[in-house]
Scaffold this motif. Structure first.
Motif, short mmCIF file in Angstrom:
data_model
loop_
_atom_site.label_atom_id
_atom_site.label_comp_id
_atom_site.label_asym_id
_atom_site.label_seq_id
_atom_site.Cartn_x
_atom_site.Cartn_y
_atom_site.Cartn_z
N TRP A 226 -4.36 2.14 -1.08
CA TRP A 226 -3.79 1.53 -2.27
C TRP A 226 -4.09 2.35 -3.51
O TRP A 226 -5.18 2.90 -3.62
N GLY A 227 -3.18 2.40 -4.46
CA GLY A 227 -3.46 2.94 -5.77
C GLY A 227 -4.47 2.04 -6.47
O GLY A 227 -4.49 0.83 -6.26
N HIS B 185 -1.16 11.46 -3.89
CA HIS B 185 -1.20 10.38 -4.88
C HIS B 185 -1.96 10.87 -6.09
O HIS B 185 -3.04 11.43 -5.95
N ARG B 186 -1.40 10.66 -7.26
CA ARG B 186 -2.09 11.00 -8.50
C ARG B 186 -2.77 9.74 -9.00
O ARG B 186 -2.15 8.70 -9.13
N GLY B 187 -4.08 9.83 -9.21
CA GLY B 187 -4.86 8.69 -9.65
C GLY B 187 -5.88 8.29 -8.59
O GLY B 187 -6.02 8.95 -7.56
N PRO C 196 0.82 -1.22 0.00
CA PRO C 196 0.00 0.00 0.00
C PRO C 196 0.85 1.26 0.00
O PRO C 196 2.01 1.24 0.40
N HIS C 197 0.25 2.37 -0.44
CA HIS C 197 0.92 3.67 -0.35
C HIS C 197 1.09 4.09 1.10
O HIS C 197 2.03 4.77 1.45
N LEU D 266 -7.99 3.08 -3.35
CA LEU D 266 -8.78 2.20 -2.50
C LEU D 266 -8.32 2.45 -1.07
O LEU D 266 -7.14 2.29 -0.76
N CYS D 267 -9.23 2.87 -0.22
CA CYS D 267 -8.93 3.14 1.19
C CYS D 267 -9.52 1.98 1.99
O CYS D 267 -10.74 1.90 2.18
N LEU D 268 -8.66 1.08 2.44
CA LEU D 268 -9.09 -0.17 3.05
C LEU D 268 -8.52 -0.33 4.46
O LEU D 268 -7.60 0.39 4.84
#
Length: 127
Positions: free
Chosen positions: A44-45, A32-34, A9-10, A37-39
């Motif tokens: 995550w990108g 983050h560009r794009g 994950p980022h 998913l916030c889990l």
């Protein structure tokens, strides 16, 4: 994000979204560009750019975290989107409520629910 699904994950845990726009997001003093998913296991990108691309395969990481999620907020960019019946049934079987809305309101809803300590996740298309 290119080259497939990320394996790390980022950011290694959930975090509120501080800002969005210009094709990306700010969270946890990062950007983050794009899409994201916030889990429960991190931020995550997400390779999607349009709501029409959302399907069960695109949400596989959400289903993998289903035991820790009660509600998935789906930020559909600027589009209005309704999940196909098969996708709704997959969420019903996983016992996850899916709530689609445009990305701006989705971020607000996600941040509020997260602040309340609820078991929430978000799939956010960048605008």
């Amino acid at each position: 994000m290119s080259g497939g699904t990320p394996t790390v994950p980022h950011f290694p845990r959930p975090a509120p979204i501080d800002a969005y726009g210009q094709g990306g997001f700010r969270f946890a003093e990062m950007s983050h560009r794009g899409s994201l998913l916030c889990l429960p296991d991190g931020i995550w990108g997400w390779e999607l750019t349009r709501a029409a691309e959302i399907d069960q395969a695109a949400l596989a990481r959400v289903f993998a975290n289903a035991d820790a999620i009660d509600t998935l907020i789906v930020g559909t960019g600027l589009d209005v989107w309704r999940p196909e019946p098969a996708l709704r049934e997959a969420f019903r079987a996983a016992r996850i409520v899916i709530d689609p809305m445009q990305t701006g309101p989705a971020i607000t809803t996600y941040n509020i629910m997260m602040g309340e300590g609820r078991r929430v996740a978000a799939a956010l298309i960048a605008v």
